[in-house]
Design a protein around this motif. Structure first.
Motif, short mmCIF file in Angstrom:
data_model
loop_
_atom_site.label_atom_id
_atom_site.label_comp_id
_atom_site.label_asym_id
_atom_site.label_seq_id
_atom_site.Cartn_x
_atom_site.Cartn_y
_atom_site.Cartn_z
N UNK A 77 10.84 18.38 91.76
CA UNK A 77 9.47 18.85 91.99
C UNK A 77 8.48 18.11 91.09
N UNK A 78 8.87 17.86 89.82
CA UNK A 78 7.95 17.21 88.88
C UNK A 78 7.56 15.80 89.32
N UNK A 79 8.53 14.89 89.55
CA UNK A 79 8.10 13.53 89.94
C UNK A 79 7.38 13.48 91.28
N UNK A 80 7.75 14.37 92.20
CA UNK A 80 7.05 14.37 93.48
C UNK A 80 5.61 14.87 93.31
N UNK A 81 5.40 15.80 92.39
CA UNK A 81 4.03 16.26 92.13
C UNK A 81 3.17 15.13 91.56
N UNK A 82 3.76 14.34 90.65
CA UNK A 82 3.02 13.20 90.09
C UNK A 82 2.73 12.18 91.19
N UNK A 83 3.74 11.90 92.01
CA UNK A 83 3.54 10.93 93.11
C UNK A 83 2.51 11.44 94.12
N UNK A 84 2.53 12.73 94.40
CA UNK A 84 1.53 13.30 95.32
C UNK A 84 0.14 13.18 94.73
N UNK A 85 0.02 13.41 93.44
CA UNK A 85 -1.27 13.24 92.77
C UNK A 85 -1.74 11.80 92.83
N UNK A 86 -0.81 10.87 92.58
CA UNK A 86 -1.16 9.44 92.63
C UNK A 86 -1.63 9.03 94.03
N UNK A 87 -0.92 9.54 95.06
CA UNK A 87 -1.27 9.20 96.44
C UNK A 87 -2.65 9.74 96.79
N UNK A 88 -2.95 10.97 96.36
CA UNK A 88 -4.26 11.56 96.63
C UNK A 88 -5.35 10.81 95.87
N UNK A 137 -6.00 16.46 91.57
CA UNK A 137 -6.02 17.35 90.41
C UNK A 137 -5.05 18.51 90.58
N UNK A 138 -5.01 19.09 91.77
CA UNK A 138 -4.06 20.20 92.04
C UNK A 138 -2.63 19.76 91.79
N UNK A 139 -2.27 18.57 92.27
CA UNK A 139 -0.90 18.09 92.13
C UNK A 139 -0.56 17.76 90.67
N UNK A 140 -1.52 17.15 89.96
CA UNK A 140 -1.26 16.86 88.54
C UNK A 140 -1.12 18.15 87.74
N UNK A 141 -1.92 19.16 88.09
CA UNK A 141 -1.81 20.45 87.40
C UNK A 141 -0.43 21.08 87.65
N UNK A 142 0.07 20.95 88.87
CA UNK A 142 1.42 21.45 89.19
C UNK A 142 2.45 20.72 88.33
N UNK A 167 -4.11 10.48 84.42
CA UNK A 167 -4.67 10.56 85.76
C UNK A 167 -5.41 11.88 85.97
N UNK A 168 -4.92 12.94 85.35
CA UNK A 168 -5.63 14.22 85.43
C UNK A 168 -7.04 14.08 84.84
N UNK A 169 -7.12 13.39 83.70
CA UNK A 169 -8.43 13.15 83.11
C UNK A 169 -9.33 12.35 84.02
N UNK A 170 -8.75 11.33 84.69
CA UNK A 170 -9.53 10.51 85.62
C UNK A 170 -10.06 11.35 86.78
N UNK A 171 -9.21 12.23 87.33
CA UNK A 171 -9.64 13.07 88.44
C UNK A 171 -10.76 14.01 88.01
N UNK A 172 -10.65 14.58 86.81
CA UNK A 172 -11.70 15.46 86.29
C UNK A 172 -13.03 14.71 86.15
N UNK A 173 -12.95 13.47 85.68
CA UNK A 173 -14.16 12.66 85.53
C UNK A 173 -14.82 12.44 86.89
N UNK A 174 -14.03 12.05 87.89
CA UNK A 174 -14.57 11.77 89.21
C UNK A 174 -15.15 13.03 89.86
N UNK A 175 -14.62 14.19 89.50
CA UNK A 175 -15.14 15.45 90.04
C UNK A 175 -16.37 15.95 89.29
N UNK A 176 -16.78 15.20 88.25
CA UNK A 176 -17.97 15.59 87.50
C UNK A 176 -17.73 16.69 86.48
N UNK A 177 -16.47 16.98 86.21
CA UNK A 177 -16.14 18.03 85.23
C UNK A 177 -15.96 17.37 83.86
#
Length: 324
Positions: A71-82, A92-97, A121-131
């Motif tokens: 579950x862990x590596x697939x969550x990271x890969x899903x985050x990367x793909x998104x 962000x949802x997938x990285x949080x998982x 990557x979680x930090x990058x997603x937060x930046x792009x979301x304006x958070x």
């Protein structure tokens, strides 16, 4: 009569007529049976193509099966793909998982480098979301946890990009210069090229076009010398931008066209959309309305089909400017 037939060929397939019936049937299963069912589904799905939707389903089924090291590596890969597709909320949802699994089940993290990548990557997603405040807390919190020069450089680079978006160009420059110093000892051409590119962007925003071009050319030299295709495309894009704002439209068109050509070769939808938007903008400034309109429409069409939220907004804005 709880089911309806979906197909008969090549194999019979049925579905519940109502989601409540499906949920009721699911609840009748024992926990062990549920885990086994989810594991069988996940194993079957692993043979499918690895798009973001399939990856997210694999995360779901392996979590329900309680197979955490899958579950862990697939969550990271899903985050990367998104993230690759610009779907920042899904990323962000997938990285949080992934990070929740890592916190609760540390033995699931076979590859520590993957965990660090998910953190960045979680930090990058937060930046792009304006958070921005949340992104800053997250990235600053990584500094005492990851002490190698390369990791520190990557975190400072993330903070530099954040400060740049916040308009604090002085602090952005400071973080990026620190990242570059840390990387000099590491000899990592890909990271060095990326930091030079980011510094070029900050200096461009400060309207120091000469220094911006110097850093961009250093990044370009590194990318070409080490065959770094992604960096090469990103550096060409920053060169497009520097020449555009410096008023050198011919050079700007050249780099926009080169960036688009490479994005098409790489079949990178996010890069294709961004490159078409860039080209549309510079063609508009040159007065080539018909060509600008064609590029903007292509960008809108691609972003709509693939649900690329941020590029779609930018493409629609460019299209509106052309019509005005």
């Amino acid at each position: 009569d709880f089911l309806h037939e979906l197909q008969r060929i090549p194999e019979p397939s049925f579905a519940f007529k109502h989601v409540l019936l499906q949920e009721a049937a699911y609840q009748t299963l024992l926990r062990k049976e549920r885990r086994e069912l989810h594991l069988r589904l996940a194993t079957t799905l692993e043979g499918e193509a690895g798009g973001s939707d399939i990856l997210a389903l694999l995360v779901h089924h392996y979590r329900q099966a309680e197979v955490w090291d899958k579950a862990f590596p697939y969550a990271v890969r899903a985050g990367d793909a998104a993230l690759f597709l610009g779907a920042m909320r899904e990323a962000l949802d997938q990285y949080d998982i992934a990070l929740a699994i890592a916190a609760e089940r540390p033995d699931a993290v076979v590859d520590p480098a993957m965990l660090f990548r998910a953190q960045l990557a979680r930090g990058e997603a937060l930046v792009f979301l304006g958070r921005y405040d949340e992104a800053e807390r997250h990235l600053v919190g990584l500094l005492p946890r990851y002490r190698t020069p390369r990791a520190q450089a990557q975190i400072h680079r993330g903070l530099g990009r954040l400060r740049s978006l916040q308009g604090d160009l002085r602090q952005a420059h400071r973080h990026l210069e620190r990242a570059l110093r840390l990387l000099e000892a590491e000899g990592d051409p890909q990271e060095q090229a990326g930091v030079h590119r980011d510094l070029a962007h900050v200096l461009e925003l400060k309207r120091d076009y000469a220094q911006a071009l110097d850093h961009a050319r250093r990044a370009l030299a590194l990318a070409e010398a080490h065959a770094l295709r992604t960096q090469l495309r990103e550096v060409r894009r920053i060169l497009f931008s520097i020449h555009f704002y410096a008023g050198n439209l011919e050079q700007s068109v050249r780099y926009a066209e080169e960036t688009l050509a490479q994005a098409l070769e790489d079949n990178d939808p996010l890069a294709i959309s961004r490159s078409r938007i860039d080209l549309a903008n510079v063609l508009l400034f040159k007065g080539n309305i018909a060509e600008a309109l064609q590029q903007a429409r292509e960008a809108v069409g691609l972003s709509t089909r693939l649900q690329l939220d941020v590029p779609l907004i930018l493409a629609q804005t460019t299209l509106a400017q052309i019509y005005v």
